[in-house]
Design an enzyme around this catalytic site. Structure first.
Site, PDB file in Angstrom:
ATOM      1  N   ASP A  15      45.752  33.778  41.869  1.00  0.00           N
ATOM      2  CA  ASP A  15      45.142  33.987  43.181  1.00  0.00           C
ATOM      3  C   ASP A  15      43.890  34.872  43.149  1.00  0.00           C
ATOM      4  O   ASP A  15      43.415  35.310  44.195  1.00  0.00           O
ATOM      5  CB  ASP A  15      46.156  34.570  44.163  1.00  0.00           C
ATOM      6  N   GLU A  16      43.330  35.124  41.972  1.00  0.00           N
ATOM      7  CA  GLU A  16      42.098  35.910  41.930  1.00  0.00           C
ATOM      8  C   GLU A  16      41.294  35.598  40.677  1.00  0.00           C
ATOM      9  O   GLU A  16      41.837  35.198  39.651  1.00  0.00           O
ATOM     10  CB  GLU A  16      42.389  37.409  42.013  1.00  0.00           C
TER      11      GLU A  16
END
Length: 399
Positions: free
Chosen positions: A104-105
């Site tokens: 997610d990053e």
């Protein structure tokens, strides 16, 4: 125009409350409501739940005391993996220089795109908009000259913001922040600094490196001194391969028999070796990680004579490490066990050894992997694992 010297060209893009946001996206009834993903332990919390004090890794009972109106949903790991894949497609269409940190990053370097895509702030705003429109998820983007400061900026800008830190404003932005914003400052280091009246990054920056080293040790002291002055020369790196592949399982605080712990290790080894073969990796060093009831930790490792991804070989080694640790486990209890394989190499780079062992089990591993690919991960399993909860599989970046 070319790259402006010293311009803020590194983006840190971080999805907001990722698991919870996917649930709110997929179920309109959850939008605007406090959502907790996971019952026994909080895997993710929506910002509505976070506003009531709910945090990731918090116990479910504590979370519900803080937010009794929260809606608890079961995790859907396959949905999160699909959402991550869609978001990373947006990243790679924005720039070829993408360094994934987790599902997610990621860091993105947009320094060479001014002529075709606009300025870094324009690219950041467009990236946030495209993730929202194409994937349906909120994302925050920090823009700065270094990876460290871009990540700090995204943390400050959450949720669903864009924050640009221009070079001439770096210290004005960084120094008023709390020391916990510095990488490497966890609870213990923060307490050491607070005990000396140091609560902001600016106060750390005013200390000499030697002073920080004497307080925190050589590695931590030097790192904090550099970061407090925004010295972070690391470039955005693409296609970095893992140095190890592992998996772990939290066990709770209830006592477990030696057979029950062995069953957990069997499941972890199965999971790890499948990932290794899928990634085309082999490894030599088997590592067993343990956490005891008092939260102390221990690590045991053994290096094999040659690299392998053979399940039985790695399981035999892990069981040997577990046997040596059992006296400590019996005295101190066990709350977490993990298995990892390091010293990785590509399986194509490994030279086969003679004599070839027809009973090596590689063909069996390959056949089982094929069955699982075609019919699902649970289509075939070991008898000892039947009917046993193997815990959640957490989606990861490609190995």
């Amino acid at each position: 125009m070319g790259i402006v010297p010293g311009e803020a060209t590194i983006l840190h893009a971080d999805l907001d409350a990722f698991y919870a946001s996917v649930e709110q996206r997929d179920d309109p009834r959850l939008r605007g409501c406090p959502v907790i993903v996971g019952a026994g332990v909080v895997l993710a919390a929506s910002y509505e739940a976070k506003a009531r004090g709910v945090r990731t890794a918090m116990g479910g009972r504590q979370a519900m005391r803080l937010c009794p109106q929260a809606i608890v949903v079961a995790p859907r790991m396959s949905a999160y993996a699909a959402a991550s894949k869609a978001v990373f497609e947006v990243f790679t269409q924005t720039t070829p220089l993408v360094e994934g940190l987790s599902i997610d990053e990621a860091f993105l370097d947009v320094g060479g795109l001014r002529r075709i895509s606009g300025s870094p702030p324009e690219i950041a705003a467009r990236l946030r908009r495209e993730v929202r429109e194409r994937v349906g998820l909120p994302i925050t983007v920090g823009v700065a000259r270094t990876k460290f400061l871009a990540k700090v900026a995204s943390g400050v800008a959450k949720p669903e913001g864009v924050l640009v830190v221009p070079p001439h404003r770096e210290m004005a932005f960084l120094h008023p922040l709390e020391v916990e914003r510095l990488w490497g400052v966890g609870r213990v280091t923060a307490e050491k600094l607070h005990d000396r009246g140091i609560t902001t990054v600016g106060q750390v920056a005013r200390l000499g490196e030697a002073t920080l080293v004497s307080m925190l040790g050589r590695a931590s002291g030097r790192q904090l001194h550099a970061l407090a002055h925004n010295r972070d020369p690391r470039p955005v790196q693409i296609r970095r391969r893992r140095g190890s592949i592992g998996s772990q399982r939290a066990l709770g605080r209830s006592p477990r028999s030696a057979d029950a712990i062995d069953t957990v290790v069997v499941g972890l080894v199965d999971r790890v070796t499948r990932r290794m073969r899928t990634a085309g990796r082999v490894g030599r060093t088997v590592v067993l990680r343990l956490r005891f009831d008092d939260f102390s930790r221990a690590t045991r490792s053994h290096t094999l004579p040659r690299a392998t991804a053979h399940t039985q070989t790695i399981l035999t080694t892990a069981r040997g490490l577990l046997a040596t640790a059992m006296p400590t486990i019996e005295r101190q209890g066990l709350t977490l066990v993990g298995v990892a394989v390091g010293n990785l190499d590509d399986d194509s780079a490994v030279q086969l050894t003679l004599p070839f062992d027809s009973q090596s089990g590689d063909a069996l591993d390959a056949a089982l992997d094929e069955v699982r690919v075609r019919f699902g991960a649970n289509a075939v399993t070991r008898a000892v694992l039947l009917g046993r909860d193997q815990g959640l599989w957490v989606p990861l970046l490609p190995d």
